[in-house]
Design an enzyme around this catalytic site. Structure first.
Site, PDB file in Angstrom:
ATOM      1  CG  ASN A  46     -23.675  33.523  61.015  1.00  0.00           C
ATOM      2  OD1 ASN A  46     -23.031  33.422  61.836  1.00  0.00           O
ATOM      3  ND2 ASN A  46     -23.386  34.440  60.136  1.00  0.00           N
ATOM      4  CE  LYS A  63     -26.170  36.851  61.044  1.00  0.00           C
ATOM      5  NZ  LYS A  63     -26.937  37.952  60.123  1.00  0.00           N
ATOM      6  CG  HIS A 100     -21.761  37.033  56.958  1.00  0.00           C
ATOM      7  ND1 HIS A 100     -22.350  38.201  57.019  1.00  0.00           N
ATOM      8  CD2 HIS A 100     -22.542  36.113  57.093  1.00  0.00           C
ATOM      9  CE1 HIS A 100     -23.483  37.797  57.373  1.00  0.00           C
ATOM     10  NE2 HIS A 100     -23.781  36.740  57.283  1.00  0.00           N
ATOM     11  CD  GLU A 106     -24.130  40.246  59.595  1.00  0.00           C
ATOM     12  OE1 GLU A 106     -23.838  39.513  60.401  1.00  0.00           O
ATOM     13  OE2 GLU A 106     -25.493  40.231  59.227  1.00  0.00           O
ATOM     14  CD  GLU A 148     -25.188  34.574  54.182  1.00  0.00           C
ATOM     15  OE1 GLU A 148     -26.062  33.856  54.702  1.00  0.00           O
ATOM     16  OE2 GLU A 148     -24.483  35.245  54.279  1.00  0.00           O
ATOM     17  N   GLY A 152     -31.307  38.922  57.535  1.00  0.00           N
ATOM     18  CA  GLY A 152     -31.823  39.551  58.784  1.00  0.00           C
ATOM     19  C   GLY A 152     -33.077  40.604  58.330  1.00  0.00           C
ATOM     20  CB  SER A 195     -34.908  36.327  55.343  1.00  0.00           C
ATOM     21  OG  SER A 195     -34.465  37.664  55.835  1.00  0.00           O
TER      22      SER A 195
HETATM   23  C1  PEP Z   1     -26.555  35.112  57.893  1.00  0.00           C
HETATM   24  O1  PEP Z   1     -26.350  35.911  58.908  1.00  0.00           O
HETATM   25  O2  PEP Z   1     -25.832  34.579  56.965  1.00  0.00           O
HETATM   26  C2  PEP Z   1     -27.982  35.171  57.548  1.00  0.00           C
HETATM   27  C3  PEP Z   1     -28.517  34.682  56.328  1.00  0.00           C
HETATM   28  O3  PEP Z   1     -29.055  35.706  58.452  1.00  0.00           O
HETATM   29  P1  PEP Z   1     -30.556  35.615  58.444  1.00  0.00           P
HETATM   30  O4  PEP Z   1     -30.795  34.300  58.473  1.00  0.00           O
HETATM   31  O5  PEP Z   1     -30.958  36.160  59.794  1.00  0.00           O
HETATM   32  O6  PEP Z   1     -31.154  36.502  57.519  1.00  0.00           O
END
Ligand code: PEP
Length: 249
Positions: free
Chosen positions: A9, A11, A93, A95, A163, A169, A209
């Site tokens: 992803n 983003k 997601h 976000e 998630e 992040g 992460s």
């Molecule tokens: C994500 O954006 O779905 C995500 C898991 O980000 P990150 O791997 O940077 O934590």
């Protein structure tokens, strides 16, 4: 059996120059031993899809509107994603749920639109730290699964990503016991609702992460079929190491 999938992803990251990372991935993984997906920003989707052509990496978007067309300034539809060469779309997601107030009902309608247009929906669920600390993780994930996933899905048109919001992040990841608990729970809920054939065929991704250094340990968990990766999917070297870990799991 659920398909193994390494999904990136990007983003709100990436311009023309970033497509060099895709060239590097194609060169390194001409025939990956697992599914590989990149979801770039909408501005890059068509360019990236053309660049890959019939290559080994699938592309997708990070959101779609629930309607096929109309007066929705700034939005894109599932049909438009298909038209741009995408095969997947990430929906719900955290976000999007936070920044755009997306509810389970909205995610459900978007998932129906995506599947109706022939896309694979990657539906995201996960708890905040407050919800985890309050012991609400399974209740929350259960209600997100029930509310965000429409009836009639199959293992071919649905992927679910767990998630934890507090792991996205941040560099923090849950313990393996916590990942096992949620993934086993999600598998059981999907089997209960959709039957064993479909419930066992839906790929369950862990996201939050994931890095080259922790991927192998996470992929060793039984009901983890891959990962949804943010930051570490932007560079071919890091994402490649995660693909390697998944292929070898
Ligand atoms: C994500 O954006 O779905 C995500 C898991 O980000 P990150 O791997 O940077 O934590």
């Amino acid at each position: 059996m659920a398909q193994k999938l390494a999904a990136g992803n990007w983003k709100m990251n990436g311009t023309e120059a970033s497509l060099a990372e895709i060239d590097a991935m194609i060169a390194a993984y001409p025939e990956p031993g697992c599914g590989v997906l990149i979801c770039p920003p909408a501005t890059l989707l068509e360019r990236m899809s053309r660049r890959i052509g019939r290559g080994p990496i699938a592309t997708g978007a990070q959101d779609c509107h629930m309607n096929a067309k109309g007066a929705h300034t700034g939005d894109i539809s599932a049909e438009m994603i298909r038209d741009a060469g995408g095969a997947y779309v990430i929906l719900g997601h955290s976000e999007r749920r936070t920044d755009h107030g997306e509810t389970n009902e909205i995610v459900n309608a978007k998932t129906q639109a995506a599947i109706g247009a022939g896309l694979v929906a990657v539906v995201c669920v996960g708890e905040t730290l407050d919800e985890r600390d309050a012991g609400e993780t399974l209740d929350l994930v259960g209600s997100q699964l029930a509310g965000s996933i429409p009836d009639g899905v199959t293992g071919d048109n649905l992927v679910v990503a767990y998630e934890p919001v507090w792991a996205i992040g941040t560099g923090r990841i849950p313990t393996m016991e916590q990942i096992i608990e949620v993934h086993d729970f999600m598998r059981a809920r999907l089997v209960e609702r959709f039957g064993a054939e479909t419930g066992n065929a839906v790929s369950l991704l862990y996201g939050g992460s994931v890095k080259p250094s922790n991927a192998a340990e996470i992929f060793a968990v039984e009901n983890v079929d891959g990962a949804l990766v943010g930051g570490a999917s932007l560079k071919a070297a890091d994402f490649g190491a995660i693909i390697d870990a998944l292929q070898n799991s």
